[in-house]
Write an enzyme that holds these catalytic residues in place. Sequence first.
Site, PDB file in Angstrom:
ATOM      1  N   ASP A 102     -58.935 -24.028  20.510  1.00 55.66           N
ATOM      2  CA  ASP A 102     -58.483 -24.471  19.471  1.00 55.66           C
ATOM      3  C   ASP A 102     -56.947 -23.937  18.852  1.00 55.66           C
ATOM      4  O   ASP A 102     -56.463 -24.375  17.859  1.00 55.66           O
ATOM      5  CB  ASP A 102     -59.376 -24.293  18.099  1.00 55.66           C
ATOM      6  N   HIS A 122     -65.814 -32.763  25.763  1.00 56.23           N
ATOM      7  CA  HIS A 122     -65.811 -31.327  26.429  1.00 56.23           C
ATOM      8  C   HIS A 122     -64.960 -31.377  27.601  1.00 56.23           C
ATOM      9  O   HIS A 122     -64.647 -30.377  28.243  1.00 56.23           O
ATOM     10  CB  HIS A 122     -67.173 -31.089  26.803  1.00 56.23           C
TER      11      HIS A 122
END
Length: 740
Positions: free
Chosen positions: A155, A287
């Site tokens: 992130d 994912h």
Amino acid sequence: MADDRRKCIGIMTSGGDAPGMNAAVRAVVRSALNRDVDVYAIMDGYQGMVDGTIKKMEWKSVSGILNLGGTVIGSARCKEFRERPGQKRAAANLVKNGIDRLVVIGGDGSLSGANEFSEEWSALLEELVADGVISREQADAHPALEVVGLVGSIDNDMANTDMTIGADTALHRITDLVDALASTAASHHRTFVVEVMGRNCGYLALIGAVATGASWVLIPEMPPAPGWEEQMCKVILSAIKAGRRSNIVIVAEGARDQEGNPISSAYVKEALEKGLQREVRLTIPGHVQRGGTPSAFDRNMSTIMGCRAVEKLLADDDSTESSIIGIRNNRPVVVPLVESVQKTRQVGQEIAAKNYDAAVELRGTSFRQMLDIFSTMMQPVPEHDEPDGKQHCFAILTAGRPASGMNPAIRTAVRVAMDTGHKVIGVQEGFMGLINDDIIEFDWMTVDDWIRKGGTELRTSRHVPRNSDLYMIAKNIEKYNIKGILMIGGMVGYEAVHEMYKHREVFPAFNIPIACIPATINNNLPGSEHSIGADTALNSIVESIDRIKESSDGSGRAFVVEVMGRYCGYLTVMSGLASGAEVMYTHEEGITLEGMCKDLERLSKAFKQGRNIALIIRNECANDIYNTDFICSLFEEAGGSLFDVRKTVLGPIQQGGAPTPYDRVQGTRLAYEGMKFLLESVDSKQGKYMEFGMEGGFTARNPVSSMSKMVEWELQRPVKQWWMDVLDMAHKLALPKYDE
Ligand code: ADP
């Protein structure tokens, strides 16, 4: 039981996995071994610490892992470690293995867990002595646990570091996916919604949106105003009308409205279908974003940080305060762990408290700049048809060899100037077009999908104008009334601009602002640590090398790979670091017979000890006599029955390909700054000539007049090259020390 007097480092990966973690593990293990320090892998994060699954690492334990995603030493979430009994078992296991220095690679949860553990260390050891689990001597031998963290998080959400491990690779995954969607979307004039990861952090969504030319983005830090659904549909309808064939809306998983209500990607799809009255598709890559092989940047940054972590743990300072190794201004830095985690969590708290400006502020200036850039680039039409004052004409050209990222740079420059009502022309074939009057006029939509196109749509040439060429250039500047030139290119482009600079007195037409934007795969330009195209080339090289290595059949083989770069060894060293090359030959270091003999000796020892593959990377201009064929013959002959040699000259594949997200984003940023400079300087009569570049992670500018001092002209490279700092590291991590 380990000898307690020996220094001993533990390494673990914890929490969510991130591509690049393996490079960090390898760097920690090998730089510790290089310093004669024992190093242990704690398997599966805190679970392994609690269970005592701790494995002594050797040089070979981390061979062949640079190109693997995830983490080879495993990761887990572990409830037991949150409680005292679990922590006691963990502490006992560390003491029994002699570990009191720890590298933790994980997110803010794992890192704060490690810090609390280190703060409790003495108390835990006292309890263990009282329980009779460890002896007093053992406790006294390990008075403190020093923790150094590396942030593994796709992130990019940690304060005090510009990048976290895995974020660049995640952007690769997002960009590849959106590019693929864009081509099918374009065929059917479709709109797609793509949900990307980021619960409290809009980094992937925002940078992904800039890098893919998205039409709309929703991020947690900047919730849209009420009525945003209609506004979004209005923008997309007008984009369809203006000719944008594929419209992509990127939604961060943590997107919310100003009231704090979550905005789901499914809701965005519905809102679009209602407003556009047509079918909209939703894609959630999930994912996939954290999977797959790490990018060259993630491998190299993680390697550099891993080495720095070991240095910190073995430094002769008394500090045992937990720290993090971050990247600031393109260099590794040691920052306090607790403060960084607190600052990171503050962003989430500000968002929860609806203090959105404060949240954006905490993300830093380049995040804010990206928001500004995105708001211009996503528009379907320019904001102003007419300028405030007079309408001016600006010219854009690309010079030197093509480099991926030139097109995104052109796209940005065109839109920044047109957005304020000015006219932009494109000069074809570099300076040749300015000599031969080969000019096109841009409109807003022509450049719409240039964000994903490799090379340069304006074409380019390596011609440096001299003598009468300069007269023709001056004539055409006057003919089109050009008020500023943005040159995107390599060293020949810089030379050409320098030539114009020197002749400003002879040709008054040259007294206009000119901005040089660095774009060459060689990364050999003054005033910029990174040039546009170098990251794409590096990733192409590294991908090719991964494949070349996989082609080995298990018998002893050395691959000699020749890469581009002219006299600059950047691509050689960085691809060597990212692919674990045993030998690297650059012009900067030179090649000597003595050096090659030493390398052969080291390689032979490695093959004798069981290695069956080796990689030698040679820069194309490293040495005229000891060329790639010579090196292949020498190594083939000397390798005897130990190994044979295969030669690969990578050639033009290094120059092509869709630009990487980094090149798209840097191209966008630099062209934005360059065009803003031209707009600001348009009334100056003095002929301001400025070079733009990335210095320490920021855009920087230097006057062209200072260029002579910054360049070694015959060798066409800057006098100072920052990456020379990592050369020694690259050499030391590939082969063990055999000398002793
Ligand atoms: P990340 O490191 O990716 O943020 P988590 O927050 O899930 O992931 O943390 C991973 C593991 O770190 C947890 O399962 C737990 O074992 C440990 N951990 C996290 N926070 C703490 C804490 N405050 N105290 C002790 N251990 C913790």
